[in-house]
Write an enzyme that holds these catalytic residues in place. Structure first.
Site, PDB file in Angstrom:
ATOM      1  CD1 TRP A   1     118.701 -46.423  -7.208  1.00 41.06           C
ATOM      2  CD2 TRP A   1     118.613 -44.768  -5.680  1.00 41.06           C
ATOM      3  NE1 TRP A   1     118.200 -45.309  -7.818  1.00 41.06           N
ATOM      4  CE2 TRP A   1     118.131 -44.279  -6.906  1.00 41.06           C
ATOM      5  CE3 TRP A   1     118.653 -43.907  -4.588  1.00 41.06           C
ATOM      6  CZ2 TRP A   1     117.694 -42.974  -7.062  1.00 41.06           C
ATOM      7  CZ3 TRP A   1     118.207 -42.612  -4.734  1.00 41.06           C
ATOM      8  CH2 TRP A   1     117.729 -42.155  -5.968  1.00 41.06           C
TER       9      TRP A   1
ATOM     10  CG  ASP B   1     115.445 -44.856  -0.035  1.00 37.25           C
ATOM     11  OD1 ASP B   1     114.292 -44.472  -0.277  1.00 37.25           O
ATOM     12  OD2 ASP B   1     116.348 -44.895  -0.901  1.00 37.25           O
TER      13      ASP B   1
ATOM     14  CE  LYS C   1     111.170 -46.225  -8.328  1.00 42.50           C
ATOM     15  NZ  LYS C   1     112.240 -46.509  -9.211  1.00 42.50           N
TER      16      LYS C   1
HETATM   17  C1  PLP Z   1     116.050 -47.274  -3.286  1.00 46.82           C
HETATM   18  C2  PLP Z   1     115.563 -46.059  -4.003  1.00 46.82           C
HETATM   19  N1  PLP Z   1     115.514 -44.899  -3.344  1.00 46.82           N
HETATM   20  C3  PLP Z   1     115.079 -43.780  -3.929  1.00 46.82           C
HETATM   21  C4  PLP Z   1     114.687 -43.774  -5.246  1.00 46.82           C
HETATM   22  C5  PLP Z   1     114.282 -42.457  -5.855  1.00 46.82           C
HETATM   23  O1  PLP Z   1     112.962 -42.343  -6.102  1.00 46.82           O
HETATM   24  P1  PLP Z   1     112.386 -41.057  -6.830  1.00 46.82           P
HETATM   25  O2  PLP Z   1     112.309 -41.370  -8.272  1.00 46.82           O
HETATM   26  O3  PLP Z   1     111.058 -40.847  -6.193  1.00 46.82           O
HETATM   27  O4  PLP Z   1     113.304 -39.912  -6.576  1.00 46.82           O
HETATM   28  C6  PLP Z   1     114.735 -44.952  -5.988  1.00 46.82           C
HETATM   29  C7  PLP Z   1     114.369 -44.957  -7.397  1.00 46.82           C
HETATM   30  O5  PLP Z   1     114.719 -45.797  -8.172  1.00 46.82           O
HETATM   31  C8  PLP Z   1     115.181 -46.120  -5.346  1.00 46.82           C
HETATM   32  O6  PLP Z   1     115.245 -47.286  -5.991  1.00 46.82           O
END
Ligand code: PLP
Length: 410
Positions: free
Chosen positions: A138, A220, A256
């Protein structure tokens, strides 16, 4: 002259730019496969029915007010979040060595965790401690750790482009050759962007090397429930590491799996060796949260806490999560079947082997450009698509467009 005249212009974030380009495109049957959020079969955002229900309960609860939450967040939210990832019967929880910080989304949890590790992990100055993120990952991982002061953010091998799967020997090789006590950011499930997770046996191997080499696991977990449709299965890797005796951090996002993207609901679960370490650690977490956002927002955390803490609402939520996960699975199966039926050159089995919201299609940047310019189908330059951008109405068009792109552009 402006005091800001020397400010360099920064490039827009790719995923947001893509959505803007898509919105500006007047073509009637355009398709956005770049978006990072769930969409229904009508291509619309989905407010989970259980969320709607709980929001009504909150509106009508006259005991609630808008006072500040504690610095570390809503206690019932934090406890329920940690139970969700570690399991109701987690020995670490029973032994009072699990703590939690309510954060602004999964991003906030990564940020608070990174700030803490830079200050206090294994000594008190970690600016030179290597932090490893998967290649690819990400896109925000690198920047979050760099902005917390880590000067040495590196990649570990993960994706094998030729086999369109996990590069397990490369991954293990990097675990073996990195400096001891390095920090590894691990995707708990539904790896973003590849959709490829290690198997349970591979996780065991990874854990064995990480334990021997004293590497730190920072999980994560942004997609619990989304990968398999099953909350327990999607938490398996984190639970395995905890049961193997690791101290871990786990950044949890509820963006999500609750569809609460703009409410910024996240949690940092911390598992320490013992209750005394935890107490000291949490006292510093409180200081870091205090200078970052002082105290977190309540609405999303209340929705999640009420849902997770009521057996009946929890069951409803699990059904909602399964609805989303099943739709993703259906789109994967249909896309693969349609590409096979069209005899599109290449192999497409990876579409159903990958899990979670994203698929790394293997389309190259020229094919991606062709799809955007000629077919008005938008996806990330890396070839990543969001399976939820597909619907039963647009899937024939998308499959035919991919077929054309692959045939015309090598
Ligand atoms: C792997 C990963 N980590 C963290 C996040 C961040 O999530 P949030 O929108 O809750 O900050 C995302 C969002 O796309 C993600 O894909």
């Amino acid at each position: 002259m402006s005091v800001f005249c020397d400010v360099p212009l920064s490039a827009p974030v790719a995923v947001f730019q893509l959505t803007q380009d898509f919105n500006n495109d007047p073509f009637p049957t355009k398709v956005n496969l770049g978006v990072g959020a769930y969409r229904t079969d009508d291509g619309q955002p989905w407010v989970l029915p259980v969320v709607k229900k709980v929001e009504k309960v909150i509106v009508h609860d006259d005991r609630l007010n808008h006072e500040y939450l504690p610095i570390l967040g809503l206690p019932e939210f934090r406890a329920a979040s940690s139970r969700l990832v570690l399991g109701d019967k987690s020995p670490a929880i029973m032994e009072s060595r699990v703590g939690a910080v309510q954060c602004l989304g999964g991003t906030g949890a990564l940020k608070i965790g990174a700030e803490f590790l830079r200050r206090y992990y294994n000594g008190n100055n970690n600016t030179k401690t290597p932090v490893y993120v998967s290649a690819p990952t990400w896109e925000n991982h690198n920047a979050v750790f760099a902005s917390a002061g880590f000067e040495d953010v590196r990649s570990y091998r993960y994706w094998d482009a030729a086999k369109r799967g996990l590069d397990m020997s490369g991954f293990l090789g990097d675990l073996e050759s990195c400096p001891e006590r390095s920090i590894f950011v691990l995707h708990a499930c539904a790896h973003n962007p590849t959709g490829i997770d290690p198997t349970q046996e591979q996780w065991r191997q990874i854990a064995r090397v990480m334990m021997r080499r004293q590497l730190f696991a920072f999980f994560d977990s942004a997609y619990q429930g989304f990968a398999s449709g099953n909350l327990e299965r999607d938490a398996w890797a984190v639970r395995h590491f905890v049961s193997a005796g690791f101290e871990v951090f786990c950044a949890q996002s509820f963006s999500k799996n609750f569809g609460l993207y703009n409410e910024r609901v996240g949690n940092l679960t911390v598992v320490a060796r013992d209750a005394d370490s935890l107490r000291r650690l949490m006292s510093q977490m409180e200081k870091i949260a205090r200078v970052t956002w002082s105290n977190p927002p309540s609405q999303g955390a209340r929705v999640v806490a009420l849902t997770l803490n009521s057996p009946q609402l929890f069951d409803e939520w699990k059904d909602n999560v399964k609805t989303m996960a099943d739709r993703v699975l259906l789109m994967r199966a249909q896309l693969k079947a349609k590409l096979h039926a069209l005899r599109t050159p290449g192999t497409w089995d990876h579409i159903t082997q990958q899990i979670g919201m994203f698929s790394f299609t293997g389309l190259n940047p020229k094919q991606v450009e062709y799809l955007e310019k000629e077919k008005h189908v938008y996806l990330m330059a890396s070839g990543r698509i969001n399976m939820c951008g597909l619907t039963t109405k647009n899937i024939d068009y998308v499959a035919a467009s991919i077929h054309e792109a692959v045939t015309v552009v090598q």
